[in-house]
Design a protein around this motif. Structure first.
Motif, mmCIF file in Angstrom:
data_model
loop_
_atom_site.group_PDB
_atom_site.id
_atom_site.type_symbol
_atom_site.label_atom_id
_atom_site.label_comp_id
_atom_site.label_asym_id
_atom_site.label_seq_id
_atom_site.Cartn_x
_atom_site.Cartn_y
_atom_site.Cartn_z
ATOM 1 N N ARG A 170 77.469 69.512 -29.086
ATOM 2 C CA ARG A 170 78.514 69.945 -30.009
ATOM 3 C C ARG A 170 77.885 70.654 -31.200
ATOM 4 O O ARG A 170 76.870 70.199 -31.740
ATOM 5 C CB ARG A 170 79.330 68.734 -30.498
ATOM 6 C CG ARG A 170 80.055 68.000 -29.378
ATOM 7 C CD ARG A 170 80.483 66.615 -29.811
ATOM 8 N NE ARG A 170 81.123 65.869 -28.728
ATOM 9 C CZ ARG A 170 80.463 65.224 -27.759
ATOM 10 N NH1 ARG A 170 79.123 65.247 -27.754
ATOM 11 N NH2 ARG A 170 81.112 64.568 -26.819
ATOM 12 N N LEU A 171 78.507 71.746 -31.599
ATOM 13 C CA LEU A 171 78.071 72.486 -32.776
ATOM 14 C C LEU A 171 79.204 72.495 -33.787
ATOM 15 O O LEU A 171 80.380 72.621 -33.422
ATOM 16 C CB LEU A 171 77.709 73.940 -32.398
ATOM 17 C CG LEU A 171 76.671 74.147 -31.294
ATOM 18 C CD1 LEU A 171 76.510 75.638 -31.008
ATOM 19 C CD2 LEU A 171 75.335 73.538 -31.680
ATOM 20 N N HIS A 172 78.850 72.380 -35.076
ATOM 21 C CA HIS A 172 79.844 72.361 -36.135
ATOM 22 C C HIS A 172 79.419 73.333 -37.232
ATOM 23 O O HIS A 172 78.268 73.300 -37.688
ATOM 24 C CB HIS A 172 80.002 70.957 -36.712
ATOM 25 C CG HIS A 172 80.299 69.910 -35.691
ATOM 26 N ND1 HIS A 172 81.528 69.798 -35.077
ATOM 27 C CD2 HIS A 172 79.494 68.947 -35.142
ATOM 28 C CE1 HIS A 172 81.494 68.796 -34.205
ATOM 29 N NE2 HIS A 172 80.273 68.267 -34.225
ATOM 30 N N ALA A 173 80.329 74.178 -37.662
ATOM 31 C CA ALA A 173 80.011 75.176 -38.681
ATOM 32 C C ALA A 173 79.499 74.531 -39.955
ATOM 33 O O ALA A 173 78.577 75.034 -40.597
ATOM 34 C CB ALA A 173 81.250 76.022 -38.972
ATOM 35 N N GLU A 174 80.084 73.405 -40.339
ATOM 36 C CA GLU A 174 79.695 72.754 -41.594
ATOM 37 C C GLU A 174 78.242 72.295 -41.569
ATOM 38 O O GLU A 174 77.589 72.229 -42.612
ATOM 39 C CB GLU A 174 80.620 71.580 -41.880
ATOM 40 C CG GLU A 174 80.599 70.502 -40.808
ATOM 41 C CD GLU A 174 81.630 69.415 -41.047
ATOM 42 O OE1 GLU A 174 81.504 68.346 -40.420
ATOM 43 O OE2 GLU A 174 82.544 69.633 -41.859
ATOM 44 N N ASP A 175 77.728 72.009 -40.362
ATOM 45 C CA ASP A 175 76.324 71.597 -40.266
ATOM 46 C C ASP A 175 75.379 72.738 -40.602
ATOM 47 O O ASP A 175 74.192 72.514 -40.881
ATOM 48 C CB ASP A 175 76.018 71.084 -38.858
ATOM 49 C CG ASP A 175 76.733 69.767 -38.562
ATOM 50 O OD1 ASP A 175 77.179 69.107 -39.518
ATOM 51 O OD2 ASP A 175 76.845 69.416 -37.363
ATOM 52 N N HIS A 176 75.884 73.971 -40.528
ATOM 53 C CA HIS A 176 75.069 75.155 -40.808
ATOM 54 C C HIS A 176 75.535 75.855 -42.073
ATOM 55 O O HIS A 176 75.178 77.010 -42.322
ATOM 56 C CB HIS A 176 75.128 76.103 -39.606
ATOM 57 C CG HIS A 176 74.666 75.471 -38.332
ATOM 58 N ND1 HIS A 176 73.338 75.409 -37.959
ATOM 59 C CD2 HIS A 176 75.360 74.818 -37.348
ATOM 60 C CE1 HIS A 176 73.230 74.765 -36.800
ATOM 61 N NE2 HIS A 176 74.438 74.404 -36.411
ATOM 62 N N HIS A 177 76.344 75.124 -42.861
ATOM 63 C CA HIS A 177 76.821 75.620 -44.156
ATOM 64 C C HIS A 177 77.548 76.954 -44.021
ATOM 65 O O HIS A 177 77.384 77.855 -44.854
ATOM 66 C CB HIS A 177 75.638 75.746 -45.133
ATOM 67 C CG HIS A 177 74.791 74.518 -45.214
ATOM 68 N ND1 HIS A 177 75.222 73.338 -45.794
ATOM 69 C CD2 HIS A 177 73.524 74.261 -44.735
ATOM 70 C CE1 HIS A 177 74.269 72.425 -45.703
ATOM 71 N NE2 HIS A 177 73.238 72.950 -45.055
ATOM 72 N N GLN A 178 78.348 77.071 -42.961
ATOM 73 C CA GLN A 178 79.136 78.274 -42.730
ATOM 74 C C GLN A 178 80.612 77.902 -42.652
ATOM 75 O O GLN A 178 80.968 76.769 -42.333
ATOM 76 C CB GLN A 178 78.719 78.950 -41.411
ATOM 77 C CG GLN A 178 77.254 79.329 -41.331
ATOM 78 C CD GLN A 178 76.922 80.578 -42.141
ATOM 79 O OE1 GLN A 178 77.728 81.026 -42.946
ATOM 80 N NE2 GLN A 178 75.744 81.127 -41.933
ATOM 81 N N GLN A 179 81.464 78.882 -42.926
ATOM 82 C CA GLN A 179 82.899 78.669 -42.795
ATOM 83 C C GLN A 179 83.314 78.601 -41.332
ATOM 84 O O GLN A 179 84.298 77.952 -40.984
ATOM 85 C CB GLN A 179 83.657 79.802 -43.483
ATOM 86 C CG GLN A 179 83.435 79.864 -44.986
ATOM 87 C CD GLN A 179 84.012 81.129 -45.582
ATOM 88 O OE1 GLN A 179 84.318 82.085 -44.869
ATOM 89 N NE2 GLN A 179 84.166 81.149 -46.899
#
Length: 427
Positions: free
Chosen positions: A100-109
């Motif tokens: 699973r990938l989450h935008a918040e984990d990469h400081h992106q919207q």
């Protein structure tokens, strides 16, 4: 010596051709650009209000593509109907592997976006109306002849033929027009023995801005969030990979039966499938051109490479290639060279080659790895998916691939300052 009638002729005014034309108008305004498009185009035909259709076909845009459209000043308009992908869920049906990938984990919207093709086309056309780009439509490029000063292009319009001279011809009309082959470019094609069935679907549960990539024994299946850019809805864009036999069988089913079959293959992560819209399909092939340039001619977009849609990389790769070509044209003009010189086009190909080779390898390897049903291979790939969740470095690499983030420098730095002004569109 007769002066050329234009500097650049773009064969094809679709998403690739129109984006190239806009990028050149923004970045190299000295160039005279002529776009030749087979479909009729008229400023009077552009609607003032866009009403999304349930059956609208869409394109996955990576975060890197958003950055490019920000540079071109187009993102504020595009984002009005671009659904953000804030989460990506990759799984292997019938096996334990998942990541699973989450935008918040990469400081992106967002990790990416899903935008209707028609909306993207309208935004491009509206922006191009304010430029000096010339259009010939409906018209078609029939042939090209090299000249000492560049190229002479044969155009058919309204049943009449005319010849237009310029420094360079860019072929941006996709991989099916035949112009590429007519000009003598040699392609390599590998048939995957699969088809992509495209449709929009509704589910009982909201997508929560999550894109699902589900690998099954019959091929990969993707469901991308579609609909409102501001609130999670129940509509998703489906890309369903099927063999010839399975495709023929599915097409014979009623909509209710299609939903049940889809439920069997995908599962219940989005609840019950309640509706499936108009279905379209096309065969899946990996098509590449080893030498995509020659003096006075360059191939871009699907005319240069067509990928399996498994990772949603096709248009994003094409967009990066377009901007690389624009960079070379800008440099050539600054140095007083013709944009059709082989040294100019060859540098574009050299710079873009590494990107497309890595992207093709990334997409193709997913198909081959997840297409294996042998138990040892299935166990290894599932362990790999679990490993992506457990190893931060590996997961970060996978996320950057999905987001289309590279080291390309902005081509239009003065426009990119608008990026912060449109963040409200992602809320």
């Amino acid at each position: 010596m007769t002066a050329p009638e234009t500097d650049l002729i773009i064969a094809g005014g679709g998403l690739a051709g129109a984006t190239l034309a806009l990028a050149l108008a923004r970045t190299v305004p000295e160039l005279r650009v002529t776009v030749v498009e087979t479909f009729p185009l008229s400023p009077d035909a552009l609607p003032e209000d866009y009403q999304p259709s349930y059956d609208a076909r869409s394109t996955a845009l990576s975060w890197g593509s958003r950055l490019i459209f920000e540079e071109l000043g187009l993102w504020p308009a595009l984002s009005e109907h671009a659904t953000p992908i804030r989460h990506i869920h990759v799984s292997d049906r019938g096996h334990f592997g998942a990541t699973r990938l989450h935008a918040e984990d990469h400081h992106q919207q967002a990790l990416g976006y899903v935008a209707d093709n028609r909306w993207m086309g309208l935004c491009l056309m509206r922006a191009l109306l304010d430029t000096g780009v010339q259009w010939q439509a409906p018209a078609e490029v029939m042939d090209m002849t090299p000249t000492p000063d560049g190229v002479e292009v044969l155009i058919r319009k309204d049943g009449q033929e005319q010849r237009v001279s310029g420094q360079c011809l860019v072929v941006a009309d996709g991989g099916r027009s035949g112009l590429r082959e007519q000009l003598g470019f040699v392609t390599r094609t590998e048939n995957y023995g699969q088809n992509a069935l495209i449709a929009n679907v509704s589910t009982s549960d909201s997508h929560q801005f999550t894109a699902y990539e589900r690998f099954t024994g019959d091929g990969p299946m993707a469901l991308l969030p579609h609909g409102s850019p501001r609130r999670p809805e129940n509509q998703s864009a489906l890309v369903w990979t099927l063999t010839d036999e399975a495709l023929a069988e599915v097409l014979e089913l009623s909509d209710e039966q299609k939903c049940r079959r889809l439920q069997e293959r995908f599962g219940w992560r989005l609840g019950r499938f309640t509706r499936i819209g108009q279905c379209s399909h096309y065969p899946l092939k990996l098509t590449t051109v080893d030498e995509a340039v020659r003096p006075g001619v360059a191939l871009v977009g699907n005319a240069a490479h067509a990928l399996h849609p498994v990772a949603g990389q096709g248009f994003n790769l094409a967009l990066r290639g377009l901007m690389t070509l624009v960079e070379q044209f800008r440099r050539a003009v600054d140095e007083g060279r013709s944009i059709g010189e082989l040294s100019v086009l060859g540098e574009y190909q050299r710079r873009h080659r590494r990107d497309w080779q890595q992207t093709v390898q990334f997409s193709d390897s997913l198909i081959r790895i997840f297409g294996q049903s042998l138990l040892p291979v299935a166990t290894a790939r599932d362990a790999g998916l679990v490993g992506l969740d457990l190893v931060p470095g590996a997961k970060r690499w996978f996320a950057r691939k999905a987001m289309g983030i590279g080291s390309r420098k902005p081509v239009v730095p003065s426009v990119s300052t608008t990026a912060g002004e449109d963040s409200r569109h992602d809320q």
